[in-house]
Design a protein around this motif. Structure first.
Motif, short mmCIF file in Angstrom:
data_model
loop_
_atom_site.label_atom_id
_atom_site.label_comp_id
_atom_site.label_asym_id
_atom_site.label_seq_id
_atom_site.Cartn_x
_atom_site.Cartn_y
_atom_site.Cartn_z
N ASN A 177 58.60 72.68 18.92
CA ASN A 177 59.64 72.52 19.94
C ASN A 177 59.59 73.67 20.92
N ASP A 178 59.47 74.86 20.32
CA ASP A 178 59.46 76.08 21.11
C ASP A 178 58.25 76.11 22.05
N MET A 179 57.09 75.75 21.46
CA MET A 179 55.86 75.75 22.27
C MET A 179 55.99 74.76 23.42
N ARG A 180 56.52 73.58 23.08
CA ARG A 180 56.63 72.53 24.11
C ARG A 180 57.59 72.99 25.21
N THR A 181 58.74 73.51 24.80
CA THR A 181 59.74 73.94 25.79
C THR A 181 59.17 75.05 26.67
N ASN A 182 58.52 76.04 26.03
CA ASN A 182 58.00 77.17 26.80
C ASN A 182 56.85 76.75 27.72
N LEU B 161 45.42 65.32 45.26
CA LEU B 161 46.25 65.95 44.21
C LEU B 161 45.74 65.61 42.81
N ASN B 162 45.91 66.54 41.93
CA ASN B 162 45.78 66.26 40.50
C ASN B 162 47.19 66.21 39.92
N VAL B 163 47.56 65.06 39.33
CA VAL B 163 48.87 64.97 38.66
C VAL B 163 48.57 64.83 37.17
N TRP B 164 48.74 65.92 36.47
CA TRP B 164 48.33 65.96 35.07
C TRP B 164 49.54 66.18 34.14
N ASP B 165 49.49 65.52 33.00
CA ASP B 165 50.49 65.87 31.99
C ASP B 165 50.05 67.15 31.28
N TYR B 166 50.96 67.71 30.51
CA TYR B 166 50.70 69.05 29.95
C TYR B 166 49.52 69.09 28.99
N LYS B 167 49.22 67.95 28.37
CA LYS B 167 48.08 67.95 27.44
C LYS B 167 46.76 67.97 28.21
N GLN B 168 46.77 67.40 29.42
CA GLN B 168 45.56 67.47 30.25
C GLN B 168 45.40 68.87 30.81
N VAL B 169 46.53 69.50 31.12
CA VAL B 169 46.49 70.85 31.68
C VAL B 169 45.94 71.82 30.63
N ASN B 170 46.48 71.74 29.46
CA ASN B 170 46.07 72.66 28.40
C ASN B 170 45.59 71.84 27.20
N GLY B 171 44.27 71.81 27.06
CA GLY B 171 43.67 71.00 26.00
C GLY B 171 44.22 71.35 24.63
N MET B 172 44.61 72.62 24.48
CA MET B 172 45.13 73.06 23.18
C MET B 172 46.45 72.36 22.85
N ALA C 121 47.15 69.35 23.13
CA ALA C 121 46.88 68.11 22.42
C ALA C 121 46.76 68.36 20.92
N MET C 122 46.41 69.62 20.59
CA MET C 122 46.28 69.99 19.17
C MET C 122 47.63 69.92 18.45
N MET C 123 48.70 69.95 19.25
CA MET C 123 50.02 69.92 18.61
C MET C 123 50.22 68.64 17.80
N ASP C 124 49.63 67.55 18.30
CA ASP C 124 49.72 66.29 17.55
C ASP C 124 48.95 66.40 16.24
N LEU C 125 47.77 67.05 16.36
CA LEU C 125 46.92 67.22 15.18
C LEU C 125 47.65 68.09 14.15
N ALA C 126 48.42 69.05 14.68
CA ALA C 126 49.12 69.98 13.79
C ALA C 126 50.02 69.22 12.81
N ALA C 127 50.64 68.13 13.30
CA ALA C 127 51.53 67.36 12.43
C ALA C 127 50.80 66.89 11.18
N SER C 128 49.54 66.46 11.35
CA SER C 128 48.77 66.00 10.19
C SER C 128 48.46 67.17 9.25
N ILE C 129 48.20 68.35 9.88
CA ILE C 129 47.89 69.52 9.06
C ILE C 129 49.11 69.88 8.19
N TYR C 130 50.30 69.70 8.75
CA TYR C 130 51.51 70.02 7.98
C TYR C 130 51.63 69.07 6.79
#
Lengths: 412, 225
Positions: A44-49, A251-262, A264-273
């Motif tokens: 949550n914190d990472m996403r908000t920040n 223009l490039n209109v990108w969502d945050y996962k396109q901006v920062n490839g890392m 996208a790892m947040m989704d992967l993190a859920a599986s790691i948990y």
């Protein structure tokens, strides 16, 4: 006499051993409830920040900016952004916008021989007050007035510059015309930012001042947006805006996962948990298996007696299964209660684990203080997992015991 | 009623082979009070266990009534034991977490009998074995003789066709052993169940109406009184 009553009484036969099994489950459940809450808080914190300070949920930039980002292409800005902002705000998912200009700069300190790096951000404070939570971060002073050379700086940067409210510092930067420029700013506010790395770098100045400083009149480097996930995901919002927005420049209109490839790892993190949780439970299950095997060997003669009386193998398995089930329920409820209490406490107080270690690091937006967030669904899952693992851990030894012939069991 | 035909059973312990039964054949009528006697290793307990469907034989047959019990599947054997057989063990083998009442009632629970009927039958049998007033005691609070009475009550409460007792007096002093045997004799007459003992206790042999002596896995003598 129902089987469950016998199972309950059997649990009290050796209270210490039953307690040990329940404790193993409780520790695993408590650790997992807390870890899940910790990870949820961290995400949550990472996403908000990230959304607030780094990438936005969606980011609009000149399409060539990203290609040449390493060369600091300040001149690849977006002109006529007012019209663009109107179109963006008309989108049903968009909740807040932050037009900004980022400019890396150097600030001379001491005798001027030493320079420190800063990251300047020109923002429209009227819009920005709706975009970021100044009530939480602006702990000293006030917001700069537009059109002035007033600035907000991070508390760590203020310490480095040895500048409090009213202090002055000069920023050297490259302008949009590829020349150099220097402005002296007066500190009017100190920011306590959640990201340690940003606090040592960030200088926020009025957008119009930044435009003059960088020779970019009427232009912004990027527009960050926050979207309401209940209405639409950042991915879909970015896709829709990308098709609909019209500008003089591509223009490039990108969502945050396109901006920062890392990101996208947040989704992967859920599986790691989930895997982490399984490992915890596997460890706990070894205690259950050991205990059950011990209990079965101790009670082998009794198993033989019950079998001789006509108890079927499936009934014997059910008896041991029920014993383990009750221990599992007691252990997991206790563990979940402890985990919730600890997570609840740190959810309010915050858990400061990383502030020193993370200073100056790219932390993908992770704050230095994590506030664990309890999640009802994952807490229920922990309970289900605990009971399931206890049951499964018992099934194998109980099944083996049920296969022993009565006469063999009676010989023990 | 019980027909044992040419029963063979060999145990292997490592490389050692022990012939526990060598072609034992025997017929036991309904309501008999019979002792299988003999020294250790004579095969008496093995024969008792095979008749009780808790052990298997290498060859031969055991018929109880018209039913051959040798080739029953595991679950069917369990149900057969539940419905037709009662066991009394040397060490009583009561369930320590259950009271005297619950130990006896559990036999009927397994048969799926209604709670009211269970209560009535359990109380009646506990009275019959002389344990009235001790229903709520757990085995730890009962003497050896009292525990064996509970075990007998547990075995007889379901009115089994056969009650099998393996050295039922071995852990008891001679007075208590005699009381237990008198009780079992009484129950044999009142319930019309067949009682089969495996024993080397001369007092049990004296009580038996029929004495089958085994030696080295074979019947040495079969005496009726």
């Amino acid at each position: 006499m129902k089987l469950y009553k016998i199972a309950l009484r059997n649990i009290s036969r050796n209270k210490r051993r039953s307690g040990l099994s329940a404790a193993a489950i409780a520790i695993a459940a408590a650790a997992i409830v807390f870890l899940f809450a910790f990870f949820a808080g961290m995400l949550n914190d990472m996403r908000t920040n990230m959304w607030t300070y780094l990438t936005g949920a969606v980011r609009v930039r000149h399409s060539d900016f990203d290609k040449y980002e390493r060369l600091n292409p300040v001149h690849l800005a977006i002109p006529g952004y007012d019209a663009l902002l109107k179109d963006i705000m008309a989108d049903p998912a968009v909740r807040a916008v932050s037009p900004r200009i980022n400019f890396p700069g150097r600030v001379p300190v001491g005798e001027g021989t030493e320079k420190i790096n800063v990251m300047g951000v020109g923002v429209d404070f009227a819009l920005e007050a709706k975009y970021q939570d100044y009530e939480a971060t602006l702990t000293e002073g006030s917001l700069p007035r537009m059109g002035t050379r007033e600035a907000l700086i991070g508390r760590a940067l203020a310490a480095k510059l040895d500048a409090g409210i009213g202090g002055k510092f000069t920023v050297l930067s490259q302008s949009g015309s590829r020349g150099s420029n220097a402005y002296t700013f007066t500190v009017v506010g100190i920011l306590d930012l959640p990201i340690a790395g940003l606090e040592t770098l960030m200088v926020q100045v009025p957008l119009d001042t930044a435009q003059r400083f960088l020779w970019l009149p009427g232009q912004v480097g990027e527009i960050l947006l926050k979207v309401d996930p209940q209405v639409d995901s950042p991915e879909d919002a970015a896709l829709r805006l990308g098709k609909g927005l019209k500008s003089e420049v591509p223009l490039n209109v990108w969502d945050y996962k396109q901006v920062n490839g890392m990101a996208a790892m947040m989704d992967l993190a859920a599986s790691i948990y989930d895997i982490t949780a399984i490992i915890f439970f596997l460890l706990a299950s070894t205690v259950i298996i050991n205990t059950t095997i011990m209990v079965i060997f101790e009670r082998m003669n009794e198993i033989g007696t019950l079998a001789a009386m006509g108890m079927k193998g499936s009934q014997l398995v059910r008896l041991f299964f029920l014993e383990a089930l009750f221990i599992g329920i007691i252990g997991s409820l206790t563990g979940i209660a402890i985990g919730m209490a600890v997570a609840g406490y740190f959810g309010g107080a915050g858990l400061n684990l990383f502030s020193d270690a993370m200073e100056g690091m790219d932390t993908m937006g992770m704050g230095s203080v994590i506030y664990p967030v309890l999640n009802f669904k994952s807490t229920v899952m922990v309970f289900v997992y605990s009971v399931l693992v206890t049951g499964l851990a018992t099934w194998w030894p109980a099944r083996r015991a049920a296969k022993v012939t009565p006469v063999e069991a009676l010989r023990y | 009623m019980i027909k044992v035909t040419n029963l063979h059973k060999t145990y292997t312990a490592g490389e050692l082979e022990v012939k526990a039964l060598r072609g034992v054949s025997l017929e036991i009528g309904r309501g008999e009070f019979i002792a299988l006697a003999g020294p250790s290793g004579s095969g008496k307990t093995t024969l008792l266990n095979i008749i009780g469907c808790i052990d298997g034989a290498d060859s031969g047959d055991v018929k109880i009534g018209e039913k051959s019990v040798m080739n029953l599947k595991k679950n069917d054997q369990a149900m057969f034991r539940r419905d037709n057989l009662g066991f009394v063990f040397q060490s009583y083998n009561l369930i320590p977490v259950l009271t005297a009442f619950e130990n006896v009632a559990f036999s009927l629970n397994l048969m799926g009998i209604g709670e009211g009927d269970i209560r009535e039958r359990t109380m009646a049998i506990l009275k019959e074995v002389g344990l009235e007033g001790m229903e709520n005691r757990r085995p730890g609070r009962l003497s050896g003789g009292q525990q064996q009475r509970v075990a007998i009550a547990r075995a007889i409460v379901k009115n089994p066709e056969i009650l099998l007792a393996d050295e039922p007096t071995a852990n008891l002093d001679s007075n208590t052993g005699r009381e237990i045997l008198e009780l079992m004799k009484r129950l044999n007459q009142s319930h019309q169940s067949t009682f089969i003992f495996a024993t080397h206790d001369p007092m049990v042999m004296d009580f038996a109406d029929r004495l089958v002596r085994l030696h080295d896995g074979a019947i040495e003598s079969d005496t009726r009184r």
